[in-house]
Motif scaffolding. Structure first.
Motif, PDB file in Angstrom:
ATOM      1  N   PRO A 392     -40.181 -29.111  -3.601  1.00  0.00           N
ATOM      2  CA  PRO A 392     -40.692 -29.458  -4.929  1.00  0.00           C
ATOM      3  C   PRO A 392     -42.023 -30.184  -4.781  1.00  0.00           C
ATOM      4  O   PRO A 392     -42.320 -30.783  -3.745  1.00  0.00           O
ATOM      5  N   THR A 393     -42.827 -30.142  -5.831  1.00  0.00           N
ATOM      6  CA  THR A 393     -44.119 -30.823  -5.823  1.00  0.00           C
ATOM      7  C   THR A 393     -44.227 -31.729  -7.038  1.00  0.00           C
ATOM      8  O   THR A 393     -43.692 -31.432  -8.113  1.00  0.00           O
ATOM      9  N   ALA A 394     -44.939 -32.833  -6.870  1.00  0.00           N
ATOM     10  CA  ALA A 394     -45.195 -33.733  -7.989  1.00  0.00           C
ATOM     11  C   ALA A 394     -46.205 -33.087  -8.933  1.00  0.00           C
ATOM     12  O   ALA A 394     -47.167 -32.451  -8.493  1.00  0.00           O
ATOM     13  N   SER A 395     -45.976 -33.239 -10.225  1.00  0.00           N
ATOM     14  CA  SER A 395     -46.842 -32.613 -11.225  1.00  0.00           C
ATOM     15  C   SER A 395     -47.259 -33.633 -12.273  1.00  0.00           C
ATOM     16  O   SER A 395     -46.479 -34.519 -12.640  1.00  0.00           O
ATOM     17  N   ALA A 396     -48.478 -33.494 -12.772  1.00  0.00           N
ATOM     18  CA  ALA A 396     -48.965 -34.362 -13.845  1.00  0.00           C
ATOM     19  C   ALA A 396     -48.547 -33.847 -15.221  1.00  0.00           C
ATOM     20  O   ALA A 396     -48.853 -34.473 -16.239  1.00  0.00           O
ATOM     21  N   GLU A 397     -47.841 -32.728 -15.267  1.00  0.00           N
ATOM     22  CA  GLU A 397     -47.394 -32.175 -16.542  1.00  0.00           C
ATOM     23  C   GLU A 397     -46.166 -32.919 -17.046  1.00  0.00           C
ATOM     24  O   GLU A 397     -45.330 -33.370 -16.258  1.00  0.00           O
ATOM     25  N   TYR A 398     -46.054 -33.009 -18.393  1.00  0.00           N
ATOM     26  CA  TYR A 398     -44.881 -33.638 -18.987  1.00  0.00           C
ATOM     27  C   TYR A 398     -44.793 -33.269 -20.457  1.00  0.00           C
ATOM     28  O   TYR A 398     -45.788 -32.871 -21.081  1.00  0.00           O
ATOM     29  N   HIS A 399     -43.605 -33.386 -20.994  1.00  0.00           N
ATOM     30  CA  HIS A 399     -43.378 -33.190 -22.426  1.00  0.00           C
ATOM     31  C   HIS A 399     -44.118 -34.290 -23.190  1.00  0.00           C
ATOM     32  O   HIS A 399     -44.111 -35.446 -22.776  1.00  0.00           O
ATOM     33  N   PRO A 400     -44.786 -33.957 -24.314  1.00  0.00           N
ATOM     34  CA  PRO A 400     -45.583 -34.981 -25.007  1.00  0.00           C
ATOM     35  C   PRO A 400     -44.788 -36.184 -25.488  1.00  0.00           C
ATOM     36  O   PRO A 400     -45.364 -37.254 -25.697  1.00  0.00           O
TER      37      PRO A 400
END
Length: 592
Positions: A392-400
């Protein structure tokens, strides 16, 4: 009532009531309410009405019927404003404006805000807006609009004005520009926009684009190019322009200097039966669907007795071709982001979300490691298990609406098993819990949009089968509890309840890969209900079930199993997961 305007004066006049019917004042007042916060609202657009006010050759009945229809439908369609596109009359005569004036006073009496602009038939079309006094200005000059709360002001010459109205929880600016604005008036318009830097702008003007019969794609007139160059191109807030003058209708989209779409529409029906029959173009804005739905109707004909309606009128009730009935997709948040970006909801620390009854709370807002700490303090930490070398990789994406502003992207798959998952320790407290008093399980998720087969992947699963938990009904090799997704991306919550010997399954609708959503499973000790983005779904069993069976084995995050064999890892983003030992209301969810 917050966000609701009442036009009770319309009720008092009886405007909008159908002939032969009676409405109480309460019913009429209710029918004309608008909701300024609702994401759906309507802008009514009335093009060239000149043949209805043409010396002794006209007929005011069609426009009268249109205005009364709009008043009557104001609440039903949430019509917030009416914009006339010019050429009110044919010959710019005071006698013609004397005929038009009482028709527009129908709107004045109903306290219905509207704008009017001068077309070339309303004034001396050979001059720009420095032309001086005119019968048009006597009738539709600034003083006519001063009663309106939407009215913002006019140019010194009186021929250009602007309005600001509230709809869909925000303010919108509408410019009503003259047939031939002077350079000074263009400068005024730019200054008005600058003074309202966060408002989306709709430009109404008599001439801008044209269209040919047989080709609905509009093109710019010479004057339209001047309007574009002096006002539209460098004013990113202008996203929609509306003009009349030419016919037939048409539309075109053009990129402005900022690289954003401007939708340019021409609408005019004076060439049709009965001078256009008072046709009105209704722009139904829907910010929830990111769409403007457009329709064109003739209320005057709609209200006629069908048995007495003539053949030509019958064909004009509604225009349903692609040029007059269509939808315009607009991502409003994205289009307006350059001047009015939606505020980002601030991150919220985990301790604020550890509410009474929290059994486990995992956030994936840190670097990928071998361990994810249980923020609840209950000791249900997760450790990573790999099915393959795909990490897995860390992501800057997220639910608003997610409290933590990050996620992990899990690269799962099957045939062969790929990716990895996380699991609680063998002796974790969560493993033995049966949730007899109910539970709420929440997750922020974005399913992978990679074209691979991820059918029946698991998001959260209880290791141990039904058989392991002492259950023999259905397929006892199924997990004791599993939250996952079918091959059609339908949510599935399939469990062996503590009080039953059979499985119970809640189903959701098909989710879209590549889009964030909040998922919640709520059990009140009797029934389980699935929510997506706080909306209750349909396929929830009515049969009672209590608690969750357990074999005392760990929970898995980002995986499922069959007969205790994990055959694939989850594919997609996970933002965070929370398990609470009671039923929560949507107002208590993590996305509230």
């Amino acid at each position: 009532m917050p966000g609701v305007l009442s036009t009770g004066e319309a009720a008092a006049t009886g405007i909008g009531a159908t002939k032969g019917t009676t409405k109480s004042s309460t019913e009429s007042a209710r029918s004309t309410r608008i909701d300024t916060e609702h994401p759906r609202f309507t802008l009514a657009v009335v093009p060239d009405t000149q043949y209805q006010f043409d010396q002794d050759r006209g007929d005011a009945a069609p426009l009268t019927a249109t205005f009364k229809y709009l008043i009557d439908q104001r609440g039903e369609e949430n019509i917030v404003f009416i914009a006339h596109l010019g050429d009110v009359v044919e010959n710019a005569l005071a006698s013609e404006f004397a005929l038009a004036d009482p028709v527009f006073r129908i709107l004045d009496r109903a306290r219905f805000p509207y704008s009017v602009l001068a077309g070339n038939h309303d004034i001396d079309g050979s001059k720009d807006d420095t032309r001086g006094p005119s019968p048009y200005l006597d009738t539709f000059g600034p003083r006519r609009f001063r009663w309106m709360p939407t009215y913002g002001g006019s140019t010194a010459n009186g021929y250009n004005s602007y309005h600001v109205f509230r709809a869909a929880g925000r303010q919108w600016l509408l410019l009503a520009m003259d047939w031939r604005p002077s350079d000074a008036s263009f400068a005024w318009a730019r200054a008005v926009i600058k003074a309202h830097p966060k408002l989306p702008v709709i430009l109404t003007i008599h001439e801008l684009v044209n269209a040919d019969h047989g080709n609905p794609v509009a093109y710019f007139s010479d004057h339209g190019n001047r309007v574009w160059d002096q006002l539209v191109d460098d004013s990113d807030q202008i996203f929609l322009t509306l003009n009349g003058h030419y016919w037939p209708p048409g539309r075109v989209t053009r990129k402005n200097a900022a690289g954003h779409d401007v939708h340019l529409h021409i609408t005019n029906y004076q060439d049709r039966y009965y001078g256009g029959s008072g046709m009105v173009r209704l722009y139904h804005f829907d910010l929830a669907r990111n769409t403007i739905d457009v329709e064109t109707v003739a209320p005057w004909i709609m209200q006629q007795d069908p048995a007495r309606r003539n053949e030509l009128a019958a064909a004009e009730i509604e225009l349903s071709d692609d040029t007059n009935r269509f939808s315009v997709p607009i991502d409003f948040a994205e289009r307006f982001a350059g001047f009015a970006p939606e505020p980002v909801r601030p991150a919220r620390p985990a301790k604020q979300l550890v509410i009474p009854g929290t059994a486990a709370y995992w956030r994936f807002d840190g670097p990928v490691g071998d361990k994810v700490v249980d923020q609840s303090g209950q000791g249900n930490d997760l450790t990573r298990v790999q099915l393959s070398s795909d990490l897995p990789t860390a992501s800057a994406e997220y639910h608003p609406d997610q409290p933590g502003h990050a996620s992990w992207l899990f690269p799962g798959g099957k045939n062969p098993a790929r990716g990895g998952y996380l699991k609680t320790a063998d002796g974790a407290p969560l493993n033995a819990m049966t949730f007899a008093s109910g539970y709420t399980i929440e997750a922020f998720v974005k399913l992978a949009d990679d074209g691979q087969d991820h059918s029946w992947e698991g998001l959260l699963t209880r290791l141990g089968t039904g058989r392991d938990a002492g259950k023999t009904g259905s397929d006892p090799d199924e997990p004791a509890a599993k939250l996952g997704f079918s091959g059609g991306l339908q949510v599935q919550w399939a469990v062996y309840p503590a009080d039953k010997n059979d499985t119970f399954t809640n189903w959701g609708h098909e989710q879209r890969a590549g889009e964030w959503f909040h998922l919640a499973i709520v059990n009140d000790g009797r029934h389980s209900v699935v929510y997506v983005d706080s909306s209750e779904l349909l396929r929830n069993p009515a049969t009672a079930s209590n608690g969750l069976a357990t074999a005392g084995k760990p929970w898995l995050v980002a995986a499922g199993h069959y007969a205790n064999n994990v055959d694939q890892g989850f594919a997609g983003h996970i933002g965070e997961l929370r398990i609470v030992t009671r039923a929560l209301k949507p107002s208590q969810f993590l996305n509230a």
